[in-house]
Design an enzyme around this catalytic site. Sequence first.
Site, short mmCIF file in Angstrom:
data_model
loop_
_atom_site.label_atom_id
_atom_site.label_comp_id
_atom_site.label_asym_id
_atom_site.label_seq_id
_atom_site.Cartn_x
_atom_site.Cartn_y
_atom_site.Cartn_z
CD GLN A 1 -2.75 -1.09 2.57
OE1 GLN A 1 -2.78 -2.13 3.21
NE2 GLN A 1 -3.36 0.01 3.00
CG PHE B 1 -8.41 -5.81 3.95
CD1 PHE B 1 -9.60 -5.17 3.61
CD2 PHE B 1 -8.07 -6.97 3.29
CE1 PHE B 1 -10.43 -5.70 2.63
CE2 PHE B 1 -8.89 -7.50 2.30
CZ PHE B 1 -10.08 -6.87 1.97
CD GLU C 1 -0.71 2.67 6.81
OE1 GLU C 1 -1.89 2.29 6.99
OE2 GLU C 1 -0.25 3.69 7.35
NE ARG D 1 -7.32 7.01 11.90
CZ ARG D 1 -8.00 7.99 11.30
NH1 ARG D 1 -9.27 8.21 11.59
NH2 ARG D 1 -7.43 8.76 10.41
NE ARG E 1 -12.76 -1.80 5.09
CZ ARG E 1 -13.30 -2.52 4.11
NH1 ARG E 1 -13.25 -3.84 4.13
NH2 ARG E 1 -13.92 -1.92 3.11
CG PHE F 1 -4.89 3.27 11.57
CD1 PHE F 1 -4.03 2.47 10.83
CD2 PHE F 1 -4.36 4.36 12.25
CE1 PHE F 1 -2.66 2.75 10.79
CE2 PHE F 1 -3.00 4.65 12.22
CZ PHE F 1 -2.15 3.84 11.47
CB THR G 1 -4.06 10.91 13.17
OG1 THR G 1 -3.14 9.81 13.13
CG2 THR G 1 -5.48 10.37 13.15
CB ALA H 1 -5.99 7.39 6.57
CD GLU I 1 -9.37 3.25 7.56
OE1 GLU I 1 -9.28 4.44 7.17
OE2 GLU I 1 -8.63 2.76 8.42
N1 MTE Z 1 -11.43 -2.84 0.03
C1 MTE Z 1 -10.88 -3.91 -0.59
N2 MTE Z 1 -11.61 -4.58 -1.49
N3 MTE Z 1 -9.61 -4.32 -0.30
C2 MTE Z 1 -8.85 -3.66 0.64
O1 MTE Z 1 -7.70 -4.05 0.88
N4 MTE Z 1 -8.74 -1.82 2.29
C3 MTE Z 1 -9.51 -0.95 3.17
C4 MTE Z 1 -10.55 -0.18 2.37
N5 MTE Z 1 -11.30 -1.06 1.51
C5 MTE Z 1 -9.42 -2.53 1.32
C6 MTE Z 1 -10.73 -2.15 0.95
C7 MTE Z 1 -8.70 0.00 3.91
S1 MTE Z 1 -7.96 -0.52 5.33
C8 MTE Z 1 -8.55 1.29 3.51
S2 MTE Z 1 -7.67 2.40 4.43
C9 MTE Z 1 -9.15 1.78 2.26
O2 MTE Z 1 -9.85 0.77 1.55
C10 MTE Z 1 -8.04 2.35 1.39
O3 MTE Z 1 -8.48 2.77 0.15
P1 MTE Z 1 -9.17 4.19 -0.10
O4 MTE Z 1 -8.38 5.19 0.67
O5 MTE Z 1 -9.05 4.37 -1.55
O6 MTE Z 1 -10.57 4.08 0.40
N1 HPA Z 2 -4.77 6.01 9.29
C1 HPA Z 2 -4.29 5.00 8.55
N2 HPA Z 2 -3.03 4.82 8.32
C2 HPA Z 2 -2.18 5.68 8.86
C3 HPA Z 2 -2.60 6.75 9.63
C4 HPA Z 2 -3.98 6.93 9.87
O1 HPA Z 2 -4.43 7.85 10.53
N3 HPA Z 2 -1.52 7.41 10.04
C5 HPA Z 2 -0.48 6.75 9.52
N4 HPA Z 2 -0.86 5.70 8.80
MO1 MOS Z 3 -6.30 1.27 6.05
S1 MOS Z 3 -6.04 0.37 7.88
O1 MOS Z 3 -5.84 2.83 6.67
O2 MOS Z 3 -4.91 0.69 5.23
#
Ligand code: MTE
Ligand code: HPA
Ligand code: MOS
Length: 760
Positions: A191, A222, A226, A304, A336, A338, A434, A503, A707
């Site tokens: 990620q 998920f 990261e 968080r 997800r 966090f 954050t 995030a 999330e």
């Molecule tokens: N959806 C799918 N299908 N697969 C994933 O790995 N990760 C989740 C969410 N939805 C995820 C998902 C998490 S932890 C985050 S932070 C967000 O997607 C990240 O993507 P976005 O910022 O584009 O929403």
């Molecule tokens: N959310 C998700 N990932 C992160 C954050 C947060 O606030 N800060 C650093 N990595």
């Molecule tokens: Mo989502 S836990 O911020 O990759």
Amino acid sequence: MKNFDSEKHVRGESQFVDDLPVPEGTLYAHVFYSRVAHGRIVSIDLSAANAMHGVAAIFTAKDIPGENQIGGIVQDEPLLAEHHVHFIGQPIAVVVADTALNARSAAAQITVEIEKLPVITDPRDAFLNNELLVPPITFELGNTNAAWTQCDVVIEGIAETGGQEHLYLETQGAFAVPAEGDAVKVVSSTQSPTAVQRTIAQVLNIPMHKVEVDVLRLGGGFGGKEDQATPWAAMCALASSSLRRPVKMILHRQDDMRMTGKRHPYSSDFKIGLKKDGTVLAYEAAFYQNGGAAADLSPAVLQRTMFHCTNSYFIPNVKAVGYSCRTNLPPNTAFRGFGGPQGKFVIEAAIFKAAEVMKMDPFFIQKKNLLKNGDEFPYGQIAERCQAVPCWNLLEQKISIDDVKRRTADFNSANEWKKKGFALMPICFGISFTNTMMNQASALVHIYTDGSVGISTAAVEMGQGVNMKIHGIAQRIFSINAERIKLESTNTTRVANTSPTAASTGADLNGKAVQLACSVLLDRLKQFVSEQLQQPDSAKIVIRDEKLFNDGKETEWTWPRLILAANGARISLTAQHFYSTPNIHFDRETSKGQPFAYHVFGTALFQVTLDCLRGTYGIDAVNVVHDAGKSLQPVIDRSQAEGAIMQGIGWMTMEEIIYNNEGRLITDALSTYKVPDIHFTPAEMNVHFLDSSENPFAPFNSKAIGEPPFMYGIGVYFALMNAVKAFRPDVTFPVIAPMTPERALCLLYKEVGTLAPSLQ
Ligand code: MTE
Ligand code: HPA
Ligand code: MOS
């Protein structure tokens, strides 16, 4: 609307790291890891392994040319253990061979002598031993000490939540190819391409410009990728740059489950004070986070938790303290939500317990204390565009809670061995990293001479549909056919210094950067056409469905002609743009500021039926009103909401991570770690999007979705607890998640004193 990835996915044509055609001479890496949770490495014997068929080399800490360090927030984690091991699964050596099987067989021949040291797996034990990863964090609003005396009821208790395995379908992996000189190109399932690039540069002792990281897509992240995608990429880069051969590593599922960190388990104390009428006046919480053996992202996750410790309620007096505890487990990491879910669970537990004592319905207290515009969060931000009450009210308009309550009671008095329960779960989730500095992104947009468009951003596609959303933004601005636009891989040489896609900000930050870059191009093109058409006002030029209009009249010009002509006139068809979230700040010394661009709200209602002979249960219905803003892609947002709710339900019900006292993961395969399947999905799931909200901080009034809906899942726990209580009304139960069928059965029949060893 179709997700352009779907067709490739179902045909098995989408490429993941393991699908890339590899060049001749590619070698395969396998990790040898510690079988001891805490100890001193006395000796490592590689001789038998080195003699195995096909082995090219075995790397240990002393083979690292740069720094043996992968810690992101705190530099406290070696890539390969050197003198000590701190958890079972900690990498010690990397075996590289001609085939993956030979590498694996050779790794089995490595022997290490380790002098064992005491093992801690429980965060409260770690706290008592002063084993903290970082100093404690405190958030404070008002004055709780003064407030207790004004309360009619004060209740204290403990609440616990368990870990959670990410179970991304694509396990961790990477592929490194040596480039000219001492440079390296790495394909990684990460990620955070920049984190991989930075760490490889540090480990190899080369500048970042010699490390190119490319990410096409992930088979899920998920949060588990990261920070924790980095070590495998660094190991491949280390082997590849040393041997001058391509090196690939794909973790087996069981190795992945054993070596990587998970959602943080928490054990927390709470104290809540209320007026007789249900108004919450004061709330205190102490969070003991099980961080694992190194900091990883734990301090940010804990922060968080603190940010979300009052969920969607306004409480005038709050004091929360968080401890990030060092244990001998794999470092736990982003997942997800966090840390938000863990914080919310505790306030929900407190309200549930208060309701029990006050003989009120929990939903009465929840509703009474919902946040409103102008209310202050414990971190000093003032609630704006607050949708907590509108979401709750709309849900109540759709489904009468009084009706549900009556029907549940009727069912329960008519049935001895089956009991129903229900619970409401409002959410409020802050959007922005954050860590303010991380809220930045950029985009690079090329228009090619045939009129097709290539877009590069920092966003990583992991199934959440961010590419589809960004595609939609570009299409909306240019007003051209969908097929003309392509989202390129995420690559550190095209878009540099990126924040992870995390995030829930992927579409917000990168979408804004794309919006800006495309607008610059559009303005440039309009300027050019207005000169050609002798139209003094370029704003009168409009592109609609690939046709150009001048002051409302269709012209001879089309998109392909425009692009060709602009290129002929030596107009740049490339734009790069940067975006950073305005007006956010946070002072870590005082724990005050305005850390979030905005908040996402919603309310869920869960209804369940519990089989009181077996402890098994089913979810009858989940009804949600969710504030998604003006959705960029409604089908994607709906699937994100439904998927997140299911993942939250899994965390609260059947997903249970168990480590034994020696720190060994017991639930290290899909036979012992259960995730919800199609048979467990709720009989009914209705997600209604509130469409009345405005949000200037994301493209076209959209809102982040990745999330927030995860946290609705907490509602299923309290719905089940209510069903248990319907069977045993005279007992008060400890609040410990997950509510596995096993736990449910124990709650139904066991003496309460024997319920929770951790609480005795
Ligand atoms: N959806 C799918 N299908 N697969 C994933 O790995 N990760 C989740 C969410 N939805 C995820 C998902 C998490 S932890 C985050 S932070 C967000 O997607 C990240 O993507 P976005 O910022 O584009 O929403
Ligand atoms: N959310 C998700 N990932 C992160 C954050 C947060 O606030 N800060 C650093 N990595
Ligand atoms: Mo989502 S836990 O911020 O990759």
